[in-house]
Write a protein that holds these residues in place. Structure first.
Motif, PDB file in Angstrom:
ATOM      1  N   ASP A 199       0.830  -1.204   0.000  1.00 64.37           N
ATOM      2  CA  ASP A 199       0.000   0.000   0.000  1.00 64.37           C
ATOM      3  C   ASP A 199       0.866   1.256   0.000  1.00 64.37           C
ATOM      4  O   ASP A 199       0.602   2.218  -0.735  1.00 64.37           O
ATOM      5  CB  ASP A 199      -0.926   0.009   1.217  1.00 64.37           C
ATOM      6  N   ALA A 200       1.923   1.252   0.836  1.00 64.35           N
ATOM      7  CA  ALA A 200       2.826   2.404   0.885  1.00 64.35           C
ATOM      8  C   ALA A 200       3.569   2.563  -0.432  1.00 64.35           C
ATOM      9  O   ALA A 200       3.771   3.685  -0.923  1.00 64.35           O
ATOM     10  CB  ALA A 200       3.813   2.250   2.036  1.00 64.35           C
ATOM     11  N   ALA A 201       3.971   1.450  -1.033  1.00 64.46           N
ATOM     12  CA  ALA A 201       4.681   1.505  -2.315  1.00 64.46           C
ATOM     13  C   ALA A 201       3.801   2.129  -3.399  1.00 64.46           C
ATOM     14  O   ALA A 201       4.264   2.966  -4.193  1.00 64.46           O
ATOM     15  CB  ALA A 201       5.123   0.101  -2.731  1.00 64.46           C
ATOM     16  N   ILE A 202       2.528   1.731  -3.429  1.00 64.32           N
ATOM     17  CA  ILE A 202       1.620   2.263  -4.445  1.00 64.32           C
ATOM     18  C   ILE A 202       1.334   3.737  -4.183  1.00 64.32           C
ATOM     19  O   ILE A 202       1.223   4.542  -5.122  1.00 64.32           O
ATOM     20  CB  ILE A 202       0.321   1.444  -4.471  1.00 64.32           C
ATOM     21  N   HIS A 203       1.260   4.121  -2.919  1.00 66.01           N
ATOM     22  CA  HIS A 203       1.025   5.529  -2.579  1.00 66.01           C
ATOM     23  C   HIS A 203       2.147   6.396  -3.150  1.00 66.01           C
ATOM     24  O   HIS A 203       1.900   7.434  -3.778  1.00 66.01           O
ATOM     25  CB  HIS A 203       0.935   5.691  -1.065  1.00 66.01           C
ATOM     26  N   VAL A 204       3.387   5.967  -2.950  1.00 76.94           N
ATOM     27  CA  VAL A 204       4.530   6.706  -3.508  1.00 76.94           C
ATOM     28  C   VAL A 204       4.522   6.589  -5.030  1.00 76.94           C
ATOM     29  O   VAL A 204       4.813   7.553  -5.746  1.00 76.94           O
ATOM     30  CB  VAL A 204       5.859   6.180  -2.936  1.00 76.94           C
ATOM     31  N   GLY A 205       4.155   5.402  -5.535  1.00 78.90           N
ATOM     32  CA  GLY A 205       4.106   5.195  -6.975  1.00 78.90           C
ATOM     33  C   GLY A 205       3.134   6.136  -7.664  1.00 78.90           C
ATOM     34  O   GLY A 205       3.384   6.586  -8.790  1.00 78.90           O
ATOM     35  N   ASN A 206       2.028   6.443  -7.004  1.00 82.91           N
ATOM     36  CA  ASN A 206       1.063   7.384  -7.576  1.00 82.91           C
ATOM     37  C   ASN A 206       1.682   8.768  -7.751  1.00 82.91           C
ATOM     38  O   ASN A 206       1.408   9.470  -8.729  1.00 82.91           O
ATOM     39  CB  ASN A 206      -0.189   7.466  -6.702  1.00 82.91           C
ATOM     40  N   ASP A 207       2.522   9.170  -6.786  1.00 85.46           N
ATOM     41  CA  ASP A 207       3.242  10.441  -6.935  1.00 85.46           C
ATOM     42  C   ASP A 207       4.190  10.385  -8.134  1.00 85.46           C
ATOM     43  O   ASP A 207       4.358  11.375  -8.846  1.00 85.46           O
ATOM     44  CB  ASP A 207       4.044  10.753  -5.667  1.00 85.46           C
ATOM     45  N   LEU A 208       4.790   9.217  -8.358  1.00 85.30           N
ATOM     46  CA  LEU A 208       5.707   9.060  -9.490  1.00 85.30           C
ATOM     47  C   LEU A 208       4.998   9.223 -10.835  1.00 85.30           C
ATOM     48  O   LEU A 208       5.588   9.688 -11.807  1.00 85.30           O
ATOM     49  CB  LEU A 208       6.370   7.678  -9.447  1.00 85.30           C
ATOM     50  N   LEU A 209       3.734   8.829 -10.893  1.00 81.25           N
ATOM     51  CA  LEU A 209       2.997   8.942 -12.157  1.00 81.25           C
ATOM     52  C   LEU A 209       2.850  10.397 -12.589  1.00 81.25           C
ATOM     53  O   LEU A 209       2.605  10.674 -13.764  1.00 81.25           O
ATOM     54  CB  LEU A 209       1.614   8.294 -12.018  1.00 81.25           C
ATOM     55  N   ARG A 210       3.033  11.320 -11.647  1.00 74.43           N
ATOM     56  CA  ARG A 210       2.924  12.748 -11.978  1.00 74.43           C
ATOM     57  C   ARG A 210       4.249  13.321 -12.490  1.00 74.43           C
ATOM     58  O   ARG A 210       4.311  14.496 -12.865  1.00 74.43           O
ATOM     59  CB  ARG A 210       2.455  13.533 -10.759  1.00 74.43           C
ATOM     60  N   THR A 211       5.303  12.497 -12.488  1.00 76.57           N
ATOM     61  CA  THR A 211       6.583  12.963 -13.040  1.00 76.57           C
ATOM     62  C   THR A 211       6.416  13.257 -14.516  1.00 76.57           C
ATOM     63  O   THR A 211       5.842  12.461 -15.254  1.00 76.57           O
ATOM     64  CB  THR A 211       7.676  11.885 -12.856  1.00 76.57           C
ATOM     65  N   SER A 212       6.906  14.404 -14.952  1.00 74.59           N
ATOM     66  CA  SER A 212       6.733  14.800 -16.355  1.00 74.59           C
ATOM     67  C   SER A 212       7.285  13.736 -17.300  1.00 74.59           C
ATOM     68  O   SER A 212       8.439  13.324 -17.167  1.00 74.59           O
ATOM     69  CB  SER A 212       7.455  16.124 -16.621  1.00 74.59           C
ATOM     70  N   PRO A 213       6.487  13.285 -18.261  1.00 75.96           N
ATOM     71  CA  PRO A 213       6.967  12.273 -19.207  1.00 75.96           C
ATOM     72  C   PRO A 213       8.047  12.807 -20.141  1.00 75.96           C
ATOM     73  O   PRO A 213       8.711  12.043 -20.827  1.00 75.96           O
ATOM     74  CB  PRO A 213       5.705  11.892 -19.996  1.00 75.96           C
TER      75      PRO A 213
END
Length: 421
Positions: free
Chosen positions: A343-357
Motif C-alpha cells: 500500500d505504501a509503495a503504491i502511494h509513492v508510486g502514484n506520486d511518481l505517475l505525476r513525473t513529467s513524461p
C-alpha cells in the motif's frame, strides 16, 4: 636537442598542458618534434620504436597503457600530475602539489554558463542538454586552451564542463561515454591547479564505477578523493560526498561495519562548519545525504532504517529538482516493496505517475522499469495490478516522447515488457 630541456621550457605552454590533460601523446610528440627534437631521439628517449612513434604522431594510435604514460613522464620529466599520475620519484616532494594548491579564480562567464547548464539539467534531465555542453566545450573552451587565453582557470572550466558532460552522458544511459569524459576531466583539473575540483571528479568516477558494478574501483576512487581533500581547503560538503561514495561502495560488497563508519564520517563532515563555497562543485546537501543513506541501508538490507532516510530525501527535495525527486521516490517505493508494504509503495508510486513524461533522463526510465520489476510478482494483488496498468500507460507515453535519446534497442525492449490491454 635534449627533449627534457624542451619540455622544461614548455611547462607553462597551453598547447603542452592541453595535450597532457587530454593524454594526447601524439600531439605532445609532434610539439617536441616541431621544436627540433628528432623522431629518432624521441623514440629512444621514451623507449619505443620509431614506427610506433609515427603511429602516435599521425593519430593512427593512442597511448592507452598506464605503464607507457609513466614511461613518457619519467623520460621527458613531465610532472606526474599533468598526466593524472602520482608524483614521480624524481620530483621534489612538493612539486605538483604546490600547483594543486594554487587558488584559481574563474571567469564569471564560464561560471554563469556552468550554472545555467546545471539548473536546466536538474529540471529537464541531461538527455537533451548533452550536445549543448559538448558544443560549448568545443567552441568556447577548447580554443582558449590552445591559445593560452586565460591561464589556469580555463583548464578548471574545461574540467568542470567535461565532468558535467560525463554526468549528462550517464543520464542518457551512455556509461562508456561518461567514463571517457570523467577520464579526460581529471587531468584537466590537475592542470588547473584546482585541488577540490580534482577531488570532486574522483567522486564522480566512484559513482560511475558503482553504477557499472565495479565496487572495488568505486572504493579506490573514493579513497583517492579523500586523500586529495585532506591536502586542500576545508570543504565539508565535498568531504561528505566522498565519504558517502565510500560508504555506498562498501555497502555494495556487504561490508556492514565499514559502510556504517564511512556513513557516519559523511554525516559528521556535513554538519561541520562550511568553508568557502567552490564555484565549480555541484552542491551536496542534506537531501543528497538522505538519498544516498537510503541506498546504503537498502543495500545492507536494513529496510526499516532505509525507509526513514528515503522519506526524508523526498521531503527535503525541492519540486524544481525534478530528476532528483523522481529518483528519490523510486528508491522509497522500492524499499516499501522490500518491506512488503505494498500500500505504501503504491502511494509513492502514484506520486511518481505525476513525473513529467518529457523528463529527459534514461536513468529515470531504467529505474522505473526496475521498480516495475519489483512489483510484478505481486500482480495478483488487485491494487498492484491496477497501479501497474496505469504505470504501463505512463511508461509507454514516456518512451514515445524520449525515443530520440533512448539508446538503440532499449526502447523496443522496454516496450516489449509493457503489457497491453
Amino acid at each position: 636537442m635534449n627533449p627534457r630541456e624542451i619540455v622544461a621550457g614548455l611547462l607553462d605552454d597551453a598547447r603542452l598542458l592541453a595535450a597532457c590533460a587530454d593524454r594526447d601523446m601524439g600531439t605532445l610528440f609532434r610539439l617536441l618534434n616541431h621544436r627540433g627534437v628528432s623522431t629518432r631521439r624521441l623514440a629512444s628517449a621514451v623507449d619505443i620504436s620509431q614506427g610506433r612513434l609515427y603511429e602516435y604522431m599521425n593519430g593512427k594510435s593512442r597511448v592507452e597503457k598506464l605503464v607507457l604514460f609513466e614511461q613518457i613522464a619519467d623520460a621527458l620529466h613531465i610532472p606526474g600530475h599533468l598526466l593524472g599520475l602520482a608524483r614521480r620519484e624524481w620530483e621534489p616532494a612538493n612539486t605538483g602539489m604546490q600547483a594543486l594548491h594554487v587558488h584559481v579564480q574563474p571567469e564569471d562567464g564560464d561560471v554563469d554558463a556552468m550554472n545555467a547548464f546545471r539548473t536546466a539539467d536538474r529540471q529537464t534531465g541531461g538527455g537533451r542538454l548533452y550536445q549543448a555542453v559538448v558544443q560549448h566545450l568545443s567552441t568556447r573552451i577548447a580554443p582558449r586552451l590552445v591559445a593560452a587565453d586565460g591561464g589556469p582557470h580555463v583548464f578548471a572550466a574545461a574540467a568542470a564542463l567535461t565532468e558535467m558532460a560525463g554526468w549528462m552522458a550517464h543520464d542518457c544511459g551512455q556509461d562508456g561515454l561518461a567514463k571517457q569524459h570523467f577520464t579526460r576531466a581529471l587531468p584537466l583539473a590537475y592542470a588547473s591547479g584546482d585541488l577540490p575540483l580534482s577531488a570532486h571528479i574522483t567522486a564522480s568516477n566512484s559513482h560511475l564505477a558503482l553504477q557499472v558494478g565495479e565496487a572495488a574501483q568505486a572504493v579506490h576512487w573514493a579513497k583517492a578523493g579523500l586523500k586529495l581533500v585532506k591536502r586542500g581547503p576545508r570543504l565539508p560538503a565535498l568531504a561528505a560526498r566522498l565519504h558517502t561514495m565510500h560508504a555506498r561502495a562498501l555497502a555494495a560488497t556487504s561490508q556492514h561495519d565499514s559502510a556504517h563508519r564511512a556513513l557516519e564520517h559523511a554525516r559528521g563532515a556535513l554538519t561541520a562548519t562550511a568553508g568557502d563555497q567552490h564555484p565549480w562543485l555541484s552542491p551536496f546537501d542534506e537531501a543528497a545525504l538522505a538519498s544516498e543513506s537510503a541506498l546504503i541501508l537498502r543495500d545492507l538490507q536494513q529496510h526499516e532504517q532505509a525507509v526513514l532516510h528515503a522519506e526524508n530525501a523526498v521531503r527535503l527535495r525541492e519540486e524544481h529538482r525534478a530528476r532528483s525527486l523522481a529518483l528519490s521516490r523510486i528508491t522509497l517505493a522500492g524499499i516499501h516493496v522490500h518491506r512488503h508494504d505494498l500500500d505504501a509503495a503504491i502511494h509513492v508510486g502514484n506520486d511518481l505517475l505525476r513525473t513529467s513524461p518529457t523528463l529527459g533522463s534514461v536513468r529515470v526510465v531504467r529505474q522505473l522499469d526496475a521498480l516495475k520489476g519489483l512489483l510484478e510478482p505481486h500482480r495478483t494483488n488487485a491494487a498492484v495490478r491496477q497501479y501497474l496498468e496505469r504505470f504501463d500507460d505512463a511508461q509507454r507515453a514516456r518512451m514515445l516522447l524520449l525515443a530520440d535519446i533512448i539508446p538503440s534497442g532499449e526502447a523496443s525492449r522496454s516496450e516489449s515488457h509493457i503489457r497491453r490491454p
